[in-house]
Design an enzyme around this catalytic site. Structure first.
Site, PDB file in Angstrom:
ATOM      1  N   LYS A   1      -7.019  -5.079  -4.928  1.00  0.00           N
ATOM      2  CA  LYS A   1      -5.711  -5.386  -4.349  1.00  0.00           C
ATOM      3  C   LYS A   1      -5.611  -6.863  -3.998  1.00  0.00           C
ATOM      4  O   LYS A   1      -4.621  -7.536  -4.336  1.00  0.00           O
ATOM      5  CB  LYS A   1      -5.479  -4.538  -3.094  1.00  0.00           C
ATOM      6  CG  LYS A   1      -5.360  -3.043  -3.332  1.00  0.00           C
ATOM      7  CD  LYS A   1      -5.133  -2.324  -2.004  1.00  0.00           C
ATOM      8  CE  LYS A   1      -5.026  -0.814  -2.194  1.00  0.00           C
ATOM      9  NZ  LYS A   1      -4.786  -0.115  -0.909  1.00  0.00           N
TER      10      LYS A   1
ATOM     11  N   GLU B   1      -8.767  16.159   5.621  1.00  0.00           N
ATOM     12  CA  GLU B   1      -9.755  17.090   6.167  1.00  0.00           C
ATOM     13  C   GLU B   1      -9.154  17.954   7.261  1.00  0.00           C
ATOM     14  O   GLU B   1      -9.408  19.164   7.325  1.00  0.00           O
ATOM     15  CB  GLU B   1     -10.955  16.310   6.715  1.00  0.00           C
ATOM     16  CG  GLU B   1     -11.861  15.744   5.652  1.00  0.00           C
ATOM     17  CD  GLU B   1     -13.164  15.238   6.227  1.00  0.00           C
ATOM     18  OE1 GLU B   1     -13.233  15.113   7.461  1.00  0.00           O
ATOM     19  OE2 GLU B   1     -14.094  14.987   5.451  1.00  0.00           O
TER      20      GLU B   1
ATOM     21  N   ASP C   1       0.857  -1.182   0.000  1.00  0.00           N
ATOM     22  CA  ASP C   1       0.000   0.000   0.000  1.00  0.00           C
ATOM     23  C   ASP C   1       0.899   1.240   0.000  1.00  0.00           C
ATOM     24  O   ASP C   1       2.083   1.153   0.333  1.00  0.00           O
ATOM     25  CB  ASP C   1      -0.894  -0.026   1.240  1.00  0.00           C
ATOM     26  CG  ASP C   1      -1.819   1.176   1.311  1.00  0.00           C
ATOM     27  OD1 ASP C   1      -2.293   1.613   0.259  1.00  0.00           O
ATOM     28  OD2 ASP C   1      -2.042   1.679   2.421  1.00  0.00           O
TER      29      ASP C   1
END
Length: 1469
Positions: free
Chosen positions: A1143, A825, A579
């Protein structure tokens, strides 16, 4: 006192306790009484008079009655004669379905009957089995009840086909096996689809468990151990007998008890089996003991449970919590069981959960109290709660829960996932909550999803098992030869032979001799190999865990080895799937750039960014852009830039409100102490903002206001302790201080220190700084003083800052506590805060923002359209408080927002869009995470029309999720562009070096990310996944045909450039149309396991996007094999816009189609599927939650430690275990061949010349230590060479040490050495009167010395342990032999060996035979090793020799350099 509300919370006067003189708990059939919810009395559950229940015939209570989340089916039988709601249908016949939130029932006095299958809250049509008929009504039923026939089904969200099943009891053997294994039996007895939970404070104290309405539910005690005191022995033996080798040796032991074929003593034959079983059992016992200690620690945790007797909350151990208990939880407290939320300190009935312990996502999940309880938050008291809770049976689905609250008045309120607090979650940003336990212990969703450790088999172990089968075949062949030889030998004599005591038929004797040979040659099957292998792996894992170079001092974490049986697989990895966000990057989100109205504003990182010691996940300090702040300051002026300033303000407003950020104005506290007593505080937080706080002057002459928590702590000094609270952890998140009114160019604004929660792509967490040394009670939140320290580090260049700090701050100046759902955010909210656009308060329906030039503005939030992976954006609909204008603010990926922009002919708008796209491309090339901001203004009619259509979508039954997404998409169109942002996510330390080393080791590295291709490619270059010398291939197709043509084109170009072709194609791409950035030659091919070409090859890198992956992974497209063939020619592969399922599927395809050994590494819950699919799964434990770690085989704190784990420990583990396994086969086969050669001289009778004790202890004692020394402590290469030369990993990656032919070479070597040992001894004692035991002792000694000298040849690095293992083995043999031949005259019924070893070692022939046999047996192996090392050494040997030569040259160079100056001095003298 009147009843509160609609009867859910009632008064509890003492006179109500006398309403139910006779208490009768409802039975299983009569549970409908509980469904009616008639709860009366402060301590009573719904009571049913005994006379009423007795009058109901058993035939009435037929069928399965089940409730659903929105209604119920049952009979209203109550003592208070409450008439239930009439049927929602006109007729009570056939298949009945109630409307939403309704129920089908008849009153107590009804005379009608229900027939057929009644269903409640059904969300789909059910198909009944063909031929099903409803029975006729029973007219004779009493009028006080309703007859229920057939099956009542719970609501389902999907179409289902139900079949009628008959109940049956399991067999006795199945019940016994279920009890022993502690497994849930596979019984056909179907449990009801719902459960009824009665509050325990309504049940009389000391009620027997069998009579308790919740008595059948398990307690909250958990047990993850495999064994109990009684089940350990049978269960452990049953598990060990699953191994074929153990069963084989048990069979040998039993075979030896037959007098006709026994070859050994019965007791002696049991020694190896008992030893192996005992060692394995002790190992399992210690592992289970560790799990028991963990269970004990968890079970003895405490929480507060309401006691009906004491009428207050009391501290109770977790293990004593029961279903039906009402619990009280404080901020940062773990949830002890699955709890239905009834009360929250939040006025809106909300609370927030950190679920990282459960699903790995550290984003805060919002939960709310059940419907109808928000208005009763102030008057709620546990004693007044008398409703019954109906819930589903426990399931493993974490985010699926259906139930209903049945109030005493009969009203039903549905409850769902949004009302459930799950076990092991942490309460955040909420002072306290109260709720009722609905699932406890092993029925909680956390425990149901805890599958425990998984067993994986390494490729080396699979190869070893195959060779064990070959050993079995060799054993069978030898036994057949022995049986045939015995028959032929007996056939050459008749019954008159005097040396044959009992003559039998040769065929019969041959058959018996076959089984005799099975017994005496049993050593061929290496029983002790499995035990030795497990012990070696266990010690290897211990050394890996304690490697100081794999310890991270920043996070105080070591490597965690969760899988104990695959350490050697670390040395054979061929493909790595990683990842990106959180694994390769740090999740230190830095707001770097933004584009507003076509103008790019840069925010460079501070100069001391590298030296700042920030926690993982905390944003970097932000340098305010002076130009942007200057333009923003033109608001309200008549200057030309006023319009542009308004656009900047609206852009910042979007950053502040278009999110799911949780804002807290003060630290969270609970008025209830740990013992359940509510105490008052001398100074409440609500009054803190009105108190005058003295300034705190730092060294830079800047004054900082004292935070509320600080003032309370100071005020509380000297006062007695009043609270016992949990300390704050991750929710301690102070936001950045407000920017100063007068700012200078390049002013540094302190960052928000809030650790943030996860999104799908980025989920950092981190523990907050440790509390200050002085902890003053009450333990209210101490905001870290790092803010003050940050302020003190500012250079006092602007003394005017003093005038802008108020001594007494207003509530708006108090720093809020931010909790963001994603790091992006939080970075955006911090950026808007730095420009005085401050988000000060947030609720589900409103947001209070301090806007520059306008002050405080409270905006109504009509809707929040959450982010999902399909839309790739989120939106919020707000209403301006003055203009009442409804505006949709939207932010998301550029691929989603830009196509939804409103078409325009305005040239300026087109130029704005064009410039913004240019900025986005530039941001992506810099590796920034980009977001596009847009808005849409709605008229009242447009909003009302959309709201009506959206409400219908929410109430739809079929395809509800898709309809809701489509409704969102309809609103997120015709947008107006506001701007874009670029956020930097920095790489972790050491990532580029680690990836470069892994690629140099020949490992193919794939990075799977959800980022856009431009961003991912730039990150790939920065982390050295791609290099400028690589040839970049791109797969970005929008159709299956385009994907196929592109893949075939690349393969054709590779084949054209290949000269000569190697297994299809190798080489580089040089054709037109390729995105060629350079060519790099290398001497090692990528597919060395299948390609033997030594052609100089080019390095290639492949980039493929998620859309193309969709076509490739579809089996119907037949593109998997061409795609994988293309990837075989690429060193690195980058998959962009990949989903979690893609994945996992990519890993599965590579593992199964290419037959490659794979490793997957990730840090988030979205990586769990990939980690579990790979051969080796590694979780990163430094940033995100624990879900990836819990699903992994190994856990690292940082990606950089992967290099040492694979290249050093992986290489060592594979090399050690491979050579240890081959050595086991070698020494066992040699011993068996020695026994077999003796059969040539004893007529194949099965007689042995070696004492039986030597045969049994050969593996267990005499040769057990040297293999462990090889398998644990031997090093073929020092670690510094392995790290300096990654290509040495090739040895394990290609499996060069233990190959299929290695077994047969070992067998040939054993055959030769056994011939040398036996026949030299036979020649030495030929025509002598030597005894059989003396002859056997000589052969045993020669074999022992040959075996141990073979270990010396195989040892690559000598240590004290290697020497001691060899000396201990020889000493053990001689000590045992001397004692055994001296003491044991007639032991275990064996033939006497008295004084044999003493007589033998005194003979010269004995020593001559031992020395000559050892030299001649090992001579070929020694010569081969010498020639191999000198003439054609392996890569490993060559590296060691070069290192030694370099070391010698350094020594000579140092000596030479020391001689030259001395000679010069002599010359000068």
């Amino acid at each position: 006192m009147p009843t509160v509300g609609s009867g859910e919370l009632e008064k509890s006067p003492q006179e109500e306790n006398q309403q139910c003189s006779t208490y009768l708990f409802p039975s299983t059939q009569a549970s409908v009484a509980a469904s009616s919810g008639e709860l009366s009395g402060a301590t009573k559950v719904p009571a049913v008079p005994a006379s009423t229940v007795a009058s109901i015939p058993a035939s009435i209570m037929k069928g399965h009655t089940r409730s659903a989340s929105h209604g119920g089916v049952g009979t209203s039988v109550s003592s208070s004669n409450v008439v239930g709601r009439p049927s929602a249908l006109k007729q009570n016949r056939g298949h009945q379905r109630a409307f939403s939130q309704g129920q089908i029932e008849d009153g107590a006095g009804a005379t009608s009957f229900q027939r057929g299958h009644s269903r409640v809250g059904s969300k789909t049509d059910f198909i009944l089995p063909p031929g099903h008929r409803d029975s006729e009504n029973n007219v004779g039923a009493p009028p006080s009840a309703t007859k229920v026939h057939g099956h009542s089904r719970q609501a389902s969200r999907s179409e289902s086909i139900y079949t009628l099943r008959q109940s049956g009891t399991p067999s006795l053997w199945h019940q016994f096996q279920t009890y022993v294994l502690r497994r849930k039996g596979k019984t056909e007895v179907e449990e009801p689809r719902y459960r009824t939970v009665v509050p325990n404070h309504l049940v009389p104290p000391r009620t027997p468990q069998k009579a308790h309405p919740n008595g059948k539910r398990p307690d909250n005690r958990i047990r993850t151990t495999k064994y109990t005191l009684l089940s350990f022995l049978p269960k452990n033996l049953l598990e060990q007998f699953h191994r074929v080798a153990n069963l084989y040796f048990i069979f040998i032991v039993l075979l030896n008890w037959f007098p006709a074929i026994n070859a050994f003593g019965k007791e002696i034959a049991m020694i190896p089996v008992l030893f192996v079983l005992g060692v394995t059992a002790i190992k399992d016992l210690f592992e289970d003991r560790r799990r028991h200690a963990s269970d004990k620690r968890i079970n003895n945790s405490t929480c507060r449970v309401y006691s009906g007797e004491a009428e207050r909350y009391q501290r109770v151990l977790w293990k004593d919590v029961r279903v039906g208990d009402v619990v009280h939880l404080s901020n940062n407290e773990l949830v002890p069981a699955d709890v239905l939320l009834l009360r929250s300190s939040d006025p809106h009935g909300l609370c927030y959960l950190d679920t990282c312990n459960l699903d790995g996502e550290t984003s805060l999940k919002q939960r709310c109290v059940a419907r109808g309880f928000v208005e009763k938050q102030e008057v709620f008291h546990p004693s007044r709660f008398r409703s019954v809770v109906e819930v589903d049976t426990p399931t493993t689905k974490i985010y699926r829960f259906h139930g209903a609250l049945v109030h005493p008045a009969g009203r039903r309120v549905p409850v769902g996932t949004e009302n459930l607090l799950l076990r092991e979650c942490v309460l955040k940003n909420t002072d306290f909550v109260e709720g009722i336990v609905v699932y406890a212990g092993h029925e909680t969703k956390a425990m149901l999803n805890n599958g425990g450790p998984r067993y994986k088999r390494s490729s080396l172990e699979r190869q070893m098992n195959l060779d064990v089968i070959w050993c079995v075949l060799i054993l069978i062949v030898l036994c057949i030869i022995g049986a045939v030889g015995c028959k032929l030998w007996l056939s050459s004599y008749d019954a008159t032979a005097i040396f044959i005591p009992e003559y039998h038929d040769p065929d019969y004797e041959g058959m018996l001799s076959f089984w005799t040979f099975v017994i005496i040659l049993q050593v061929m099957i290496p029983l002790s190999l499995y035990v030795t292998l497990e012990m070696a792996k266990l010690i290897q894992v211990y050394h890996i865990h304690n490697d100081v170079d794999l310890y991270d001092p920043l996070t105080n974490k070591r490597i965690e080895c969760r899988a104990l049986n695959i350490p050697e697989e670390l040395g054979q990895v061929q493909y790595i799937f990683s990842d990106k966000t959180g694994t390769l990057t740090e999740n230190k989100m830095i707001f770097r750039r933004c584009s507003i109205n076509g103008i790019d504003y840069n925010h460079p990182p501070p100069e001391n960014a590298e030296s700042l010691r920030l926690k993982p996940g905390a944003p970097m300090p932000l340098l305010v852009n002076p130009r942007m702040q200057e333009e923003l300051g033109q608001l309200g002026s008549e200057l030309r830039g006023h319009v542009h300033a308004q656009k900047i303000q609206e852009f910042l407003l979007l950053l502040a409100v278009c999110n799911t950020v949780v804002v807290a104005r003060h630290p969270h506290h609970d008025m209830m102490n740990a013992s359940g007593v509510i105490e008052s505080v001398s100074c409440a937080l609500d009054n803190q903002s009105n108190q005058t706080m003295p300034p705190i002057v730092t060294s830079s002459a800047l004054s900082e206001p004292v935070l509320p928590s600080q003032s309370i702590s100071i005020a509380g000094q000297g006062k007695p302790d009043k609270y016992s609270r949990l300390t704050e952890s991750r929710s301690v998140t102070p936001s950045p201080p407000p920017p100063l009114a007068a700012t200078t160019r390049g002013q540094l604004v302190p960052p928000s220190l809030s650790p943030i929660a996860s999104s799908t792509e980025s989920t950092p967490t981190g523990d907050s700084p440790p509390p200050p040394p002085r902890t003053i009670r009450p333990k209210l939140l101490h905001v870290p003083s790092l803010l003050l320290v940050t302020g003190s580090k500012k250079s006092p260049q602007n003394p005017q800052n003093m005038s802008h700090k108020s001594v007494t701050p207003s509530p708006g100046e108090l720093r809020p506590i931010f909790e963001a759902e994603s790091p992006d955010e939080l970075a955006l909210v911090d950026a808007s805060y730095s420009y005085n656009c401050k988000l000060l308060k947030r609720s589900p329906r409103s947001a209070t923002v301090s806007l520059p030039g306008e002050g405080l503005v409270e905006m109504e939030i009509l809707r929040v359209l959450p982010f999902d992976s399909s839309r790739k954006c989120m939106s919020v609909i707000i209403v301006h408080p003055i203009t009442k204008e409804k505006t949709v603010y939207c932010k998301g990926a550029d691929s989603t927002i830009l196509p939804q922009l409103k078409p325009t002919d305005d040239f300026l708008m087109q130029q704005l869009i064009f410039r913004t796209q240019q900025h986005l491309n530039a941001y992506a090339r810099q590796g920034l995470r980009v977001l596009v901001m847009a808005k849409r203004t709605l008229s009242d009619a447009e909003y009302e029309e959309w709201e009506r259509a959206h409400s219908e979508a929410e109430l739809s039954v079929e395809n509800r999720d898709r309809k809701i997404r489509d409704s969102y998409a309809k609103l997120e169109t015709n947008l107006t562009l506001l701007g874009a942002t670029g956020i930097e996510d920095r790489l972790q330390e050491g990532v580029p070096e680690t990836i470069a080393a892994l690629i140099s080791a020949g490992i193919v590295v794939w990075v799977l990310t959800g980022d856009k291709p431009e961003t991912a490619i730039n990150v790939a270059y920065s982390c050295k996944l791609f290099s400028p010398q690589m040839e970049l291939l791109k797969l970005s197709a929008r159709s299956k045909d385009a994907a196929e043509s592109t893949i075939l084109f690349y393969l054709t170009e590779i084949q054209r450039d290949c000269s000569p072709p190697d297994h299809g194609a190798t080489g580089g791409l040089a054709g037109p149309g390729l995105n060629q950035v350079g060519v790099f030659a290398r001497a090692t091919t990528l597919g060395e396991s299948s390609h033997s070409s030594h052609q100089v090859m080019k390095k290639r890198a492949l980039v493929v996007d998620g859309k193309t992956l969709t076509y490739i992974l579809d089996r119907r497209s037949n593109l998997q094999k061409p795609f994988l063939e293309l990837t075989r020619h690429c060193t690195s592969v980058l998959c962009c816009r990949a989903t979690p399922l893609q994945k996992a599927y990519i890993v599965k395809v590579v593992k199964e189609v290419l037959k490659m050994r794979t490793l997957a590494i990730g840090d988030g819950a979205n990586d769990v599927s990939m980690i579990q699919t790979a051969d080796v799964g590694i979780g990163i434990s430094g940033q995100e939650g624990m879900q990836a770690v819990m699903a992994s085989d190994f856990a690292l704190s940082r990606f950089k430690y992967l290099e040492r784990l694979l290249l050093v420990h992986g290489h060592w583990c594979y090399d050690r275990l491979a050579r240890m396994v081959l050595y086991f086969f070698y020494k066992n086969a040699t011993f068996v061949f020695l026994i077999f050669w003796y059969q040539l001289y004893c007529g194949f009778t099965g007689a042995v010349m070696i004492d039986q004790m030597y045969l049994m202890l050969y593996n267990l004692l005499f040769t057990s230590l040297p293999p462990i020394a090889i398998g644990v402590y031997d090093q073929d290469v020092p670690e510094e060479i392995l790290l300096a030369r990654p290509h040495l990993y090739r040895q394990g990656r290609l499996g060069l040490v233990y190959q299929p032919h290695s077994f047969w070479i070992t067998m040939a070597d054993s055959l030769y050495q056994s011939i040398v040992i036996f026949f030299i001894s036979e020649a030495a004692y030929h025509d002598t009167d030597v005894g059989i035991w003396e002859f056997g002792t000589t052969i045993t000694t020669s074999c022992m010395f040959v075996m141990l000298m073979q270990v010396a040849i195989e040892t690559r690095s000598w240590t004290v342990l290697h020497v001691l293992s060899i000396l201990a083995s020889i000493s053990a043999f001689y000590v045992f032999s001397l004692v055994y031949n001296t003491v044991c005259l007639q032991c275990f019924g064996l033939p006497s060996n008295y004084w044999v070893i003493q007589q033998t070692i005194g003979s010269v022939i004995y020593w001559a035979v031992v020395i000559l046999s050892t030299v001649l047996a090992l001579l070929p192996r020694f010569v081969w090793r010498a020639l191999e090392t000198c003439l054609f050494p392996r890569d490993v040997t060559r590296a060691v020799l070069e290192k030694r030569r370099a070391a010698r040259l350094d020594i000579l160079r140092n000596e030479f350099s020391s001689i030259i100056p001395r000679s010069k001095e002599d010359h000068l003298v």
